[in-house]
Design an enzyme around this catalytic site. Structure first.
Site, PDB file in Angstrom:
ATOM      1  N   GLY A 239      -4.032   0.664   7.024  1.00  0.00           N
ATOM      2  CA  GLY A 239      -3.821   1.571   5.900  1.00  0.00           C
ATOM      3  C   GLY A 239      -3.364   2.962   6.295  1.00  0.00           C
ATOM      4  N   PRO A 274      -3.518  -1.350  12.420  1.00  0.00           N
ATOM      5  CA  PRO A 274      -2.402  -0.595  11.845  1.00  0.00           C
ATOM      6  C   PRO A 274      -1.133  -1.430  11.737  1.00  0.00           C
ATOM      7  CG  PRO A 274      -2.602  -0.101  14.166  1.00  0.00           C
ATOM      8  CD  PRO A 274      -3.728  -1.049  13.835  1.00  0.00           C
ATOM      9  N   GLY A 275      -0.399  -1.242  10.669  1.00  0.00           N
ATOM     10  CA  GLY A 275       0.916  -1.883  10.546  1.00  0.00           C
ATOM     11  C   GLY A 275       1.957  -0.808  10.286  1.00  0.00           C
ATOM     12  N   ARG A 276       1.908  -0.289   9.057  1.00  0.00           N
ATOM     13  CA  ARG A 276       2.912   0.670   8.594  1.00  0.00           C
ATOM     14  C   ARG A 276       3.038   1.903   9.503  1.00  0.00           C
ATOM     15  NH1 ARG A 276       3.876   1.020   3.067  1.00  0.00           N
ATOM     16  NH2 ARG A 276       1.903  -0.081   2.835  1.00  0.00           N
ATOM     17  N   TYR A 316       7.002  -2.067  -6.111  1.00  0.00           N
ATOM     18  CA  TYR A 316       6.010  -0.981  -6.237  1.00  0.00           C
ATOM     19  C   TYR A 316       6.613   0.314  -6.761  1.00  0.00           C
ATOM     20  CZ  TYR A 316       4.195  -3.967  -2.431  1.00  0.00           C
ATOM     21  OH  TYR A 316       3.807  -5.015  -1.649  1.00  0.00           O
ATOM     22  N   CYS A 354      21.029 -10.661  -9.431  1.00  0.00           N
ATOM     23  CA  CYS A 354      21.043 -10.687 -10.903  1.00  0.00           C
ATOM     24  C   CYS A 354      19.695 -10.353 -11.495  1.00  0.00           C
ATOM     25  CB  CYS A 354      21.509 -12.056 -11.379  1.00  0.00           C
ATOM     26  SG  CYS A 354      23.193 -12.350 -10.916  1.00  0.00           S
ATOM     27  N   GLU A 355      19.261  -9.130 -11.310  1.00  0.00           N
ATOM     28  CA  GLU A 355      18.009  -8.631 -11.878  1.00  0.00           C
ATOM     29  C   GLU A 355      18.190  -7.131 -12.080  1.00  0.00           C
ATOM     30  OE1 GLU A 355      14.736 -10.140 -11.974  1.00  0.00           O
ATOM     31  OE2 GLU A 355      15.228 -12.026 -10.983  1.00  0.00           O
ATOM     32  N   TYR A 383       7.071  -3.890   6.093  1.00  0.00           N
ATOM     33  CA  TYR A 383       7.177  -4.558   4.796  1.00  0.00           C
ATOM     34  C   TYR A 383       8.624  -4.552   4.294  1.00  0.00           C
ATOM     35  CZ  TYR A 383       2.240  -3.835   5.483  1.00  0.00           C
ATOM     36  OH  TYR A 383       0.991  -3.812   6.048  1.00  0.00           O
TER      37      TYR A 383
HETATM   38  N1  LLP Z   1      -5.384  -5.273   7.756  1.00  0.00           N
HETATM   39  C1  LLP Z   1      -5.452  -6.015   6.626  1.00  0.00           C
HETATM   40  C2  LLP Z   1      -6.596  -6.902   6.412  1.00  0.00           C
HETATM   41  C3  LLP Z   1      -4.418  -5.920   5.694  1.00  0.00           C
HETATM   42  O1  LLP Z   1      -4.476  -6.652   4.578  1.00  0.00           O
HETATM   43  C4  LLP Z   1      -3.315  -5.067   5.934  1.00  0.00           C
HETATM   44  C5  LLP Z   1      -2.215  -4.957   4.965  1.00  0.00           C
HETATM   45  C6  LLP Z   1      -3.290  -4.319   7.127  1.00  0.00           C
HETATM   46  C7  LLP Z   1      -4.355  -4.447   8.016  1.00  0.00           C
HETATM   47  C8  LLP Z   1      -2.166  -3.402   7.496  1.00  0.00           C
HETATM   48  O2  LLP Z   1      -2.053  -2.336   6.619  1.00  0.00           O
HETATM   49  P1  LLP Z   1      -1.098  -1.095   7.002  1.00  0.00           P
HETATM   50  O3  LLP Z   1      -1.690  -0.426   8.202  1.00  0.00           O
HETATM   51  O4  LLP Z   1       0.253  -1.608   7.262  1.00  0.00           O
HETATM   52  O5  LLP Z   1      -1.143  -0.213   5.791  1.00  0.00           O
HETATM   53  N2  LLP Z   1       3.616  -4.912   1.063  1.00  0.00           N
HETATM   54  C9  LLP Z   1       2.907  -3.650   0.871  1.00  0.00           C
HETATM   55  C10 LLP Z   1       1.747  -3.493   1.817  1.00  0.00           C
HETATM   56  C11 LLP Z   1       0.754  -4.640   1.755  1.00  0.00           C
HETATM   57  C12 LLP Z   1      -0.327  -4.488   2.784  1.00  0.00           C
HETATM   58  C13 LLP Z   1      -1.155  -5.714   2.901  1.00  0.00           C
HETATM   59  N3  LLP Z   1      -2.205  -5.623   3.866  1.00  0.00           N
HETATM   60  C14 LLP Z   1       3.907  -2.510   0.999  1.00  0.00           C
HETATM   61  O6  LLP Z   1       5.093  -2.771   1.154  1.00  0.00           O
HETATM   62  O7  LLP Z   1       3.537  -1.362   0.895  1.00  0.00           O
END
Ligand code: LLP
Length: 431
Positions: A239, A274-276, A316, A354-355, A383
């Site tokens: 997050g 972490p992802g984003r 979103y 087409c949306e 993402y």
């Molecule tokens: N851990 C869990 C259990 C999660 O469900 C997620 C993301 C993460 C870690 C990684 O979160 P981050 O650090 O990337 O915020 N498609 C959406 C985001 C969906 C996130 C789902 N879970 C977007 O494009 O914003």
């Protein structure tokens, strides 16, 4: 801080001009900066160094095996949410013990696969899943180590589709139910819950939400201890934010300043997912202008990328900076919507799908653009292609990983043959 900047009026990815990459590899095209992935990972690790956490990059944010491999080389583990993601992580050479597996619905087959791979931790999300894992472990004569995902009932103040830590979402176990679940499954025959997991949402800029969520979790760990249930692992999820516009997201250090003091000296094994924060600004999407069109008093810039390539604006209402790669004198000042030029034109940047929801930017001020111009859609590394589809029978884009001046094709562009591949491998009946 990332690997994309304007020099002499044009966009570069590290030491490669974006225009040249698009000319050679075609558009739409995902371009990633290798250095940026590395730097973002290291910055996060340094910020949390006092906890010596296991950092498990969230595969769902950017799943290309070459990128996973790059992060693995830096020591990263992986947060996964499906059998497919376990497969990917292993394929990228992951240490199975550094794989943590979350998700509200794992099939028996997926659990068996993960057990065969000997992954480090299952994050279980319901009592029904506890029973499932216990049964499967006993059938195999093994013991599953798991963390129980709790729902800390914290408002992460993020988009409602990506808020997970609030009561009433499908994620985790409600706080009042946690002690009972721990009593029943803290020392089961097949399943042993030895930690807690939480993930508040994505992105979460509200530092207080982390503090509250973690404090509530620590209270549960202390209460469990008083009952003789030892929990030694705390997975605090992901997050952590990324800058889409400018400097709106807290820095990794700001998250660490709030989180580290809470966990310091607790003797817990801490996991981060972490992802984003690592991937978003490590990638851009390059797209060509196909047409300009006026309709209903609006100016449409029609490009060859669409909601298929980047779903976030449609799903979103997410903001992504869109700007010409050859900006000339209109070099953008940051990535926000306000830019200091007086000849900008308000446009909708839309794709060919087409949306009416097929847009990348709406009511956006852009320098005058022409058919054939190349645009960059920034902050698309997380993402982005992972949420891509082939809707309208559009082959998915290629992905490039740039290291200094060297581009490496890490996913080839799909072909028309790819579109029908699975429909050709068909058969009749059940035999
Ligand atoms: N851990 C869990 C259990 C999660 O469900 C997620 C993301 C993460 C870690 C990684 O979160 P981050 O650090 O990337 O915020 N498609 C959406 C985001 C969906 C996130 C789902 N879970 C977007 O494009 O914003």
């Amino acid at each position: 801080m990332d690997g994309f900047d304007y020099r002499n009026g044009q966009l570069w990815c590290e030491s490669a001009p974006a225009e040249k990459l698009a000319e050679h590899f075609g558009t739409p095209l995902y371009v990633y900066s290798q250095h940026t992935f590395q730097e973002h990972y290291q910055t996060l690790r340094a910020a949390f160094a006092d906890l010596d956490p296991l950092i498990c990059f969230s595969v769902k944010s950017c799943q290309n095996i070459h990128i996973l491999n790059l992060l693995r080389e830096l020591g990263s583990g992986f947060d996964v949410v499906s059998g497919g993601e376990v497969f990917r992580a292993l394929h990228a050479g992951a240490d199975p013990q550094k794989i943590v597996y979350a998700g509200v619905g794992k099939t028996d087959r997926e659990v068996h696969e993960a057990l065969t791979a000997n992954i480090g931790l299952f994050n279980v999300e319901s009592e029904s899943e506890c029973a499932q894992l216990d049964r499967l472990a006993q059938e195999r004569g093994t013991v599953i180590n798991a963390a129980l995902r709790i729902n800390p009932n914290v408002d992460p103040k993020t988009h409602k589709y990506t808020a997970t830590g609030r009561r009433g979402t499908k994620f985790g176990v409600d706080l009042p139910d946690v002690p009972g679940v721990l009593r029943r499954w803290g020392g089961g025959t097949g399943l042993r819950i030895r930690g807690l997991h939480l993930h508040l949402g994505s992105p979460v800029h509200e530092l207080a939400a982390y503090a509250t969520g973690i404090e509530r979790t620590l209270e549960l760990i202390d209460a469990a201890k008083r009952e003789g249930i030892e929990l030694d692992t705390l997975d605090i999820g992901g997050g952590y934010g990324a800058h889409y516009q400018g400097s709106e997201a807290p820095a990794p250090q700001a998250y660490a300043d709030v989180i580290v003091p809470l966990l310091h000296n607790r003797g817990l094994r801490v996991i981060l997912e972490p992802g984003r924060a690592i991937a978003a600004n490590a990638g851009v999407l390059l797209t060509r202008v196909l047409h300009l069109k006026q309709s209903g008093g609006r100016t449409f810039v029609i490009v060859d990328a669409s909601m298929n390539e980047l779903l976030r604006p449609a799903l979103y209402g997410a903001y992504h900076c869109v700007w010409p790669v050859q900006a000339g004198r209109h070099v953008p000042v940051g990535r926000g919507p306000e830019q200091p030029y007086d000849d900008l034109v308000v446009c909708d940047v839309v794709g060919p799908v087409c949306e009416s929801s097929d847009f990348l930017a709406r009511d956006r001020q852009l320098p005058p653009v022409q058919r054939g111009d190349l645009l960059a859609v920034f902050t698309s590394g997380a993402y982005g292609i992972v949420m891509a589809s082939q809707y309208n029978s559009r082959p998915r884009s290629a992905e490039l990983l740039v290291n200094a001046a060297e581009p490496r094709l890490i996913r080839r562009r799909e072909t028309y043959a790819d579109l029908i591949r699975y429909e050709e491998e068909t058969g009749n009946g059940m035999g």
